[in-house]
Scaffold this motif. Sequence first.
Motif, mmCIF file in Angstrom:
data_model
loop_
_atom_site.group_PDB
_atom_site.id
_atom_site.type_symbol
_atom_site.label_atom_id
_atom_site.label_comp_id
_atom_site.label_asym_id
_atom_site.label_seq_id
_atom_site.Cartn_x
_atom_site.Cartn_y
_atom_site.Cartn_z
ATOM 1 N N ILE A 1 0.732 -1.326 -0.452
ATOM 2 C CA ILE A 1 -0.125 -0.118 0.170
ATOM 3 C C ILE A 1 1.008 1.062 0.171
ATOM 4 O O ILE A 1 0.638 2.381 -1.322
ATOM 5 C CB ILE A 1 -1.329 0.014 1.006
ATOM 6 C CG1 ILE A 1 -1.698 -1.007 1.289
ATOM 7 C CG2 ILE A 1 -1.386 1.522 1.744
ATOM 8 C CD1 ILE A 1 -2.793 -1.770 1.974
ATOM 9 N N LEU A 2 2.112 1.093 0.470
ATOM 10 C CA LEU A 2 3.028 2.547 0.969
ATOM 11 C C LEU A 2 4.456 1.901 -0.657
ATOM 12 O O LEU A 2 5.264 3.052 -0.593
ATOM 13 C CB LEU A 2 3.325 2.081 2.055
ATOM 14 C CG LEU A 2 2.959 2.807 3.257
ATOM 15 C CD1 LEU A 2 3.969 2.114 4.805
ATOM 16 C CD2 LEU A 2 2.515 4.390 2.964
ATOM 17 N N ASP A 3 3.740 0.848 -1.357
ATOM 18 C CA ASP A 3 4.902 1.625 -2.773
ATOM 19 C C ASP A 3 6.014 0.680 -2.177
ATOM 20 O O ASP A 3 7.197 1.319 -2.892
ATOM 21 C CB ASP A 3 4.001 3.067 -2.918
ATOM 22 C CG ASP A 3 4.781 2.927 -4.739
ATOM 23 O OD1 ASP A 3 4.493 1.866 -5.366
ATOM 24 O OD2 ASP A 3 4.724 3.989 -4.566
ATOM 25 N N ALA A 4 5.568 -0.414 -1.714
ATOM 26 C CA ALA A 4 7.959 -0.524 -1.512
ATOM 27 C C ALA A 4 6.814 -2.494 -1.677
ATOM 28 O O ALA A 4 5.961 -2.841 -1.479
ATOM 29 C CB ALA A 4 7.833 -0.127 -0.582
ATOM 30 N N THR A 5 7.530 -2.759 -2.538
ATOM 31 C CA THR A 5 8.458 -5.023 -2.721
ATOM 32 C C THR A 5 8.911 -4.994 -1.520
ATOM 33 O O THR A 5 10.207 -4.884 -0.899
ATOM 34 C CB THR A 5 8.571 -4.804 -3.693
ATOM 35 O OG1 THR A 5 7.925 -4.083 -4.991
ATOM 36 C CG2 THR A 5 7.744 -5.990 -3.928
ATOM 37 N N THR A 6 7.520 -6.561 -0.725
ATOM 38 C CA THR A 6 8.768 -7.085 0.467
ATOM 39 C C THR A 6 9.041 -8.231 -0.241
ATOM 40 O O THR A 6 8.344 -8.987 -0.985
ATOM 41 C CB THR A 6 7.888 -6.710 1.923
ATOM 42 O OG1 THR A 6 7.524 -6.063 1.920
ATOM 43 C CG2 THR A 6 8.283 -7.977 2.488
ATOM 44 N N VAL A 7 10.559 -8.506 -0.057
ATOM 45 C CA VAL A 7 10.673 -10.534 0.079
ATOM 46 C C VAL A 7 11.832 -10.354 0.497
ATOM 47 O O VAL A 7 11.720 -9.717 1.350
ATOM 48 C CB VAL A 7 12.436 -9.554 -1.754
ATOM 49 C CG1 VAL A 7 12.547 -11.619 -1.868
ATOM 50 C CG2 VAL A 7 11.528 -8.991 -2.092
#
Lengths: 124, 124
Positions: A72-78
Amino acid sequence: MYRIPILQMGNTLLVTIQVDMQDQMALALQDDLANKIATTGAKGVLIDISALEIVDSFVGRMLASISGISRILDATTVVVGMQPAVAITLVELGLSLAGVRTALNVERGMELLAQGRRENPLAP
Amino acid sequence: MYRIPILQMGNTLLVTIQVDMQDQMALALQDDLANKIATTGAKGVLIDISALEIVDSFVGRMLASISGISRILDATTVVVGMQPAVAITLVELGLSLAGVRTALNVERGMELLAQGRRENPLAP
């Protein structure tokens, strides 16, 4: 209270989870990460769990929740560094980590993030 | 026993110290780091201590000892993320962290390592 440090490297935030998570700690990490993404404008979050020997449904939910907040905050999590035995147990338990992207180690995770940015021309 | 994970990023190893160090843990970290430098051929070691609110003479000696071991194995160690209050206390205690290089945060630490490699034409 003990808080997990969040390291910034360029556009990416790195979190190394070293101890078994408890409720308060997981909530604090979610808060801190959300704030850090907002203040730094980070586009990627790497969560290293190589130190964890057990990933139960609580940790699974926390990882999914962090992924959702980041998205939602425009970041990708890996999520990176999962031990093979942990992956086996997860599947045996029927926990699929839906919505959570994974990579073998930090370097592969960074490649994944860089790739994602290249493939999306709208991303900076 | 609880072991501190060591993350590899290219030529650099990253360690985030999140809990107060005890003797066994410090010895295990030295061992693990030395082995990891030898097997990966890493040229730099970043140790993040942003989570530590106290750095006493034991931790100071451990950092100096890790720096020394790394140097012999041809890698540079940079300690990053020290809290201002920790730096103040260290100086008040007369602990100078001799032989330990420091940087404000991970990014600056990485710059320092990259710079060191550029300045030394013998280094790859």
